[in-house]
Design an enzyme around this catalytic site. Structure first.
Site, PDB file in Angstrom:
ATOM      1  N   LYS A 112      52.866  84.562  47.917  1.00 52.75           N
ATOM      2  CA  LYS A 112      53.979  84.353  49.270  1.00 52.75           C
ATOM      3  C   LYS A 112      55.391  84.475  48.875  1.00 52.75           C
ATOM      4  CE  LYS A 112      53.413  82.325  53.647  1.00 52.75           C
ATOM      5  NZ  LYS A 112      53.334  81.172  54.422  1.00 52.75           N
TER       6      LYS A 112
ATOM      7  N   TRP B 295      53.347  87.426  52.963  1.00 53.51           N
ATOM      8  CA  TRP B 295      52.119  87.624  52.078  1.00 53.51           C
ATOM      9  C   TRP B 295      52.181  88.876  51.274  1.00 53.51           C
ATOM     10  CZ3 TRP B 295      50.091  83.284  50.670  1.00 53.51           C
ATOM     11  CH2 TRP B 295      49.933  82.360  51.580  1.00 53.51           C
TER      12      TRP B 295
ATOM     13  N   THR C 243      46.458  87.333  60.337  1.00 56.13           N
ATOM     14  CA  THR C 243      47.053  86.723  59.155  1.00 56.13           C
ATOM     15  C   THR C 243      46.313  87.625  57.816  1.00 56.13           C
ATOM     16  OG1 THR C 243      47.109  84.619  57.926  1.00 56.13           O
ATOM     17  CG2 THR C 243      45.375  84.829  59.318  1.00 56.13           C
TER      18      THR C 243
ATOM     19  N   GLU D  22      46.467  79.572  61.255  1.00 53.75           N
ATOM     20  CA  GLU D  22      45.214  79.374  61.872  1.00 53.75           C
ATOM     21  C   GLU D  22      45.454  77.915  62.339  1.00 53.75           C
ATOM     22  OE1 GLU D  22      45.795  80.897  58.911  1.00 53.75           O
ATOM     23  OE2 GLU D  22      43.921  81.948  58.308  1.00 53.75           O
TER      24      GLU D  22
HETATM   25  P1  AMP Z   1      50.773  81.485  57.095  1.00 49.76           P
HETATM   26  O1  AMP Z   1      49.433  81.267  57.639  1.00 49.76           O
HETATM   27  O2  AMP Z   1      51.270  82.891  56.744  1.00 49.76           O
HETATM   28  O3  AMP Z   1      51.685  80.409  57.660  1.00 49.76           O
HETATM   29  O4  AMP Z   1      50.533  80.869  55.516  1.00 49.76           O
HETATM   30  C1  AMP Z   1      49.739  79.477  55.225  1.00 49.76           C
HETATM   31  C2  AMP Z   1      49.934  79.134  53.853  1.00 49.76           C
HETATM   32  O5  AMP Z   1      51.179  79.210  53.379  1.00 49.76           O
HETATM   33  C3  AMP Z   1      49.431  77.896  53.540  1.00 49.76           C
HETATM   34  O6  AMP Z   1      47.895  77.843  53.639  1.00 49.76           O
HETATM   35  C4  AMP Z   1      49.875  77.637  52.342  1.00 49.76           C
HETATM   36  O7  AMP Z   1      49.351  78.179  51.058  1.00 49.76           O
HETATM   37  C5  AMP Z   1      51.434  78.199  52.331  1.00 49.76           C
HETATM   38  N1  AMP Z   1      52.260  77.123  52.651  1.00 49.76           N
HETATM   39  C6  AMP Z   1      52.748  76.868  54.177  1.00 49.76           C
HETATM   40  N2  AMP Z   1      53.776  76.074  54.067  1.00 49.76           N
HETATM   41  C7  AMP Z   1      53.810  75.544  52.813  1.00 49.76           C
HETATM   42  C8  AMP Z   1      54.450  74.385  52.105  1.00 49.76           C
HETATM   43  N3  AMP Z   1      55.536  73.560  52.623  1.00 49.76           N
HETATM   44  N4  AMP Z   1      54.272  74.293  50.700  1.00 49.76           N
HETATM   45  C9  AMP Z   1      53.620  75.050  50.155  1.00 49.76           C
HETATM   46  N5  AMP Z   1      52.650  75.929  50.594  1.00 49.76           N
HETATM   47  C10 AMP Z   1      52.751  76.341  52.194  1.00 49.76           C
END
Ligand code: AMP
Length: 545
Positions: free
Chosen positions: A440, A445, A187, A332
């Site tokens: 994002k 990302w 990640t 994570e």
């Molecule tokens: P990832 O590890 O790529 O799945 O990214 C995780 C991050 O995405 C989280 O810590 C948030 O910052 C963002 N994220 C995931 N789901 C949401 C959601 N429903 N609303 C806002 N941010 C989100």
């Protein structure tokens, strides 16, 4: 006093074994690269998985604990590889093909991948790195016929996937210590190289059970599940485990994630349940509206990865009668942390009030504990008027990143998510901001630090700040603010040319704004919150969408 129950290890292979024993004739329908459809039953596919498991050991010479990479779409072969590798006590490393080449090189070498299973269309990505992947012993192309020219430029052998599914198979899945690693996913971090999240067998099985609870996914053997979220993204949000775990049918879209393909797939195979990022569902909504379309069999869609707007939830629920489960999580966390679903005490409220709760990130699934802390680490969870750092703990949440010695949890085992959130009086968590310096876009990302450092390659740029601006289609898009060196006049096209030499197209900023100065804290750190407040609506306000 110890309990006197059996010591039945939570192994991923037991999920597919359960499906083939109890739902042997349920179908898995998969699009393939050449656009034809493959349809196999759980019984057939489990047999193919055992054949592949045999070849992993006897043809490729892999051993327990070895790491094997995949660079593949959501299709039946990728599904088979997951279970064959994890079921053999090996570790399946899903590589996101959209990462920078440097990152791909780094993660394959860092993980010490022994083999990679790859779609034919991704071979060119690997070709540019062919001589820099030290641990790779061979490449398995997801095809039934190898093209002899595709191995040009490589010194390691190529294998044809279907040749590995031969006559011989293992008779049964080996028993595995449930704490052993089975999957690896990197990640993006705010700084430095991507970090590996190494999942255990136990974590993935527990997570699939938890997320499948009646208040959340609530899958049954009457469901047909379409995982839109790629398998190289945080375990495809568990769909690949939770569907076979309850005997649900699976429909796999391969790379066809455009609205028309999804529409056809959903209606052709009577899909009832799906999951993906807001960008995909917004595009499908637009398609439904403009084509007068209906998704008659779909009952619920999990939307997550980025915030889902209340208007999107309302449109699906009111116009198309599909329940939206707004979910939040992180790689994570295996990855689901919370899902927004209406608790009994709110069910009598008018829809518009309920909608406010649905648009929050929701309540934790069982196995996830949350708390909110202030800057000093003091617990402020019960203060529903103040936001703070969102901290989480549970059996499917990271304790230490892969090959890093220092744990990333506090004294009470809580992991700091990097999200700023608030928990309301009804227990619904809402994300307000993030401390991670990342943007994002469409579920992927983009590193703001990478953009800033690259902008500084331009001799006229004295300082740069990349921030996320709201975008109706992609959720967020990067914009770049730059300060010119003394006596320099900056041209945004020039800066873009500098960026283009180093950064892939979809990560380039949508706007470059030259400013006189950037705001700083007393210690000299960029005040991105101030910039975000000022420029968050820049693209929308200036019609740059
Ligand atoms: P990832 O590890 O790529 O799945 O990214 C995780 C991050 O995405 C989280 O810590 C948030 O910052 C963002 N994220 C995931 N789901 C949401 C959601 N429903 N609303 C806002 N941010 C989100």
């Amino acid at each position: 006093m110890l309990g006197l129950m059996q010591n039945w290890q939570l192994n991923v292979s037991k999920v597919i074994q359960y499906a083939q024993q109890n739902y042997g004739s349920q179908q898995i329908i998969s699009q393939n690269y050449d656009d034809h459809i493959t349809q196999l039953s759980y019984k057939e596919v489990e047999k193919r998985m055992r054949c592949l498991a045999w070849s992993l050991r006897n043809v490729l010479g892999l051993e327990r604990g070895d790491v094997v990479a995949t660079m593949a779409w959501n299709n039946i072969r990728h599904f088979e590889i997951w279970y064959a590798v994890m079921g053999s006590d090996m570790v399946c490393h899903t590589v996101n093909p959209r990462l920078f080449k440097d990152q791909i090189r780094y993660i394959i070498n860092h993980a010490q991948d022994k083999y990679i299973f790859i779609e034919r269309s991704f071979i060119p990505i690997l070709k540019t790195l062919a001589h820099e992947l030290a641990t790779l012993k061979g490449i398995i192309v997801l095809t039934k016929d190898l093209d002899p020219t595709e191995s040009d430029g490589f010194t390691i052998p190529f294998f044809c996937y279907e040749d590995l599914i031969g006559e011989q198979s293992i008779d049964e899945w080996p028993e595995i210590d449930e704490n052993n690693a089975c999957a690896l996913c990197y990640t993006s971090g705010t700084t430095g190289n991507p970090k590996g999240v190494c999942f255990s067998q136990r974590a993935l099985v527990l997570h699939a059970m938890a997320v499948n609870g009646g208040n959340f996914y609530g899958l049954t053997h009457n469901d047909t599940v379409l995982p839109v979220v790629p398998m190289f993204h945080a375990n495809a949000w568990s769909n690949i485990f939770s569907a076979p775990m309850c005997g649900a049918k699976l429909v796999l879209p391969d790379r066809h994630l455009d609205p028309q393909s999804l529409y056809t797939l959903i209606n052709s195979y009577q899909v009832t349940f799906s999951a993906g990022v807001p960008t995909v569902w917004l595009a499908l909504l637009d398609y439904l509206n403009t084509h007068n379309g209906q998704l008659k069999t779909m009952t619920r869609i999990v939307i997550g990865g980025s915030a889902c707007a209340a208007s999107t939830i309302e449109a699906y629920e009111k116009q198309y009668n599909i329940k939206i489960l707004h979910a939040w999580g992180m790689t994570e966390m295996s990855p689901i942390g919370t899902v927004s679903t209406i608790k009994p005490e709110l069910q009598n409220k008018p829809y518009q009030e309920q909608l406010q709760f649905k648009a929050k990130q929701g309540i934790p699934i069982f196995t996830v504990e949350m708390k909110i802390t202030d800057e000093n680490g003091i617990n402020i969870t019960d203060d529903s008027t103040h936001s703070g750092h969102l901290m989480v703990r549970g059996p499917a949440i990271v304790a230490t990143y892969f090959k890093q010695d220092t744990p990333v949890i506090d004294d009470d085992n809580y992991f700091k998510t990097g999200d700023i959130a608030i928990i309301d009086e009804a227990g619904y968590m809402q994300i307000r901001d993030r401390t991670k310096d990342l943007i994002k876009s469409g579920g992927e990302w983009i590193s703001s630090i990478e953009l800033e450092n690259t902008a500084l390659f331009h001799p006229g740029v004295a300082e740069a700040a990349a921030i996320a601006a709201d975008h109706p289609k992609w959720g967020e898009r990067p914009i770049l603010l730059v300060v010119a060196e003394k006596e320099c006049i900056l041209d945004d096209k020039d800066i873009l040319t500098t960026l283009k030499d180093h950064i892939v197209k979809w990560q380039l900023p949508d706007a470059i704004i030259v400013v006189d100065e950037l705001p700083h804290t007393a210690t000299g750190k960029l005040q991105k919150t101030v910039l975000r407040e000022k420029y968050q609506m820049y693209l929308i306000d200036n019609n740059l969408i």
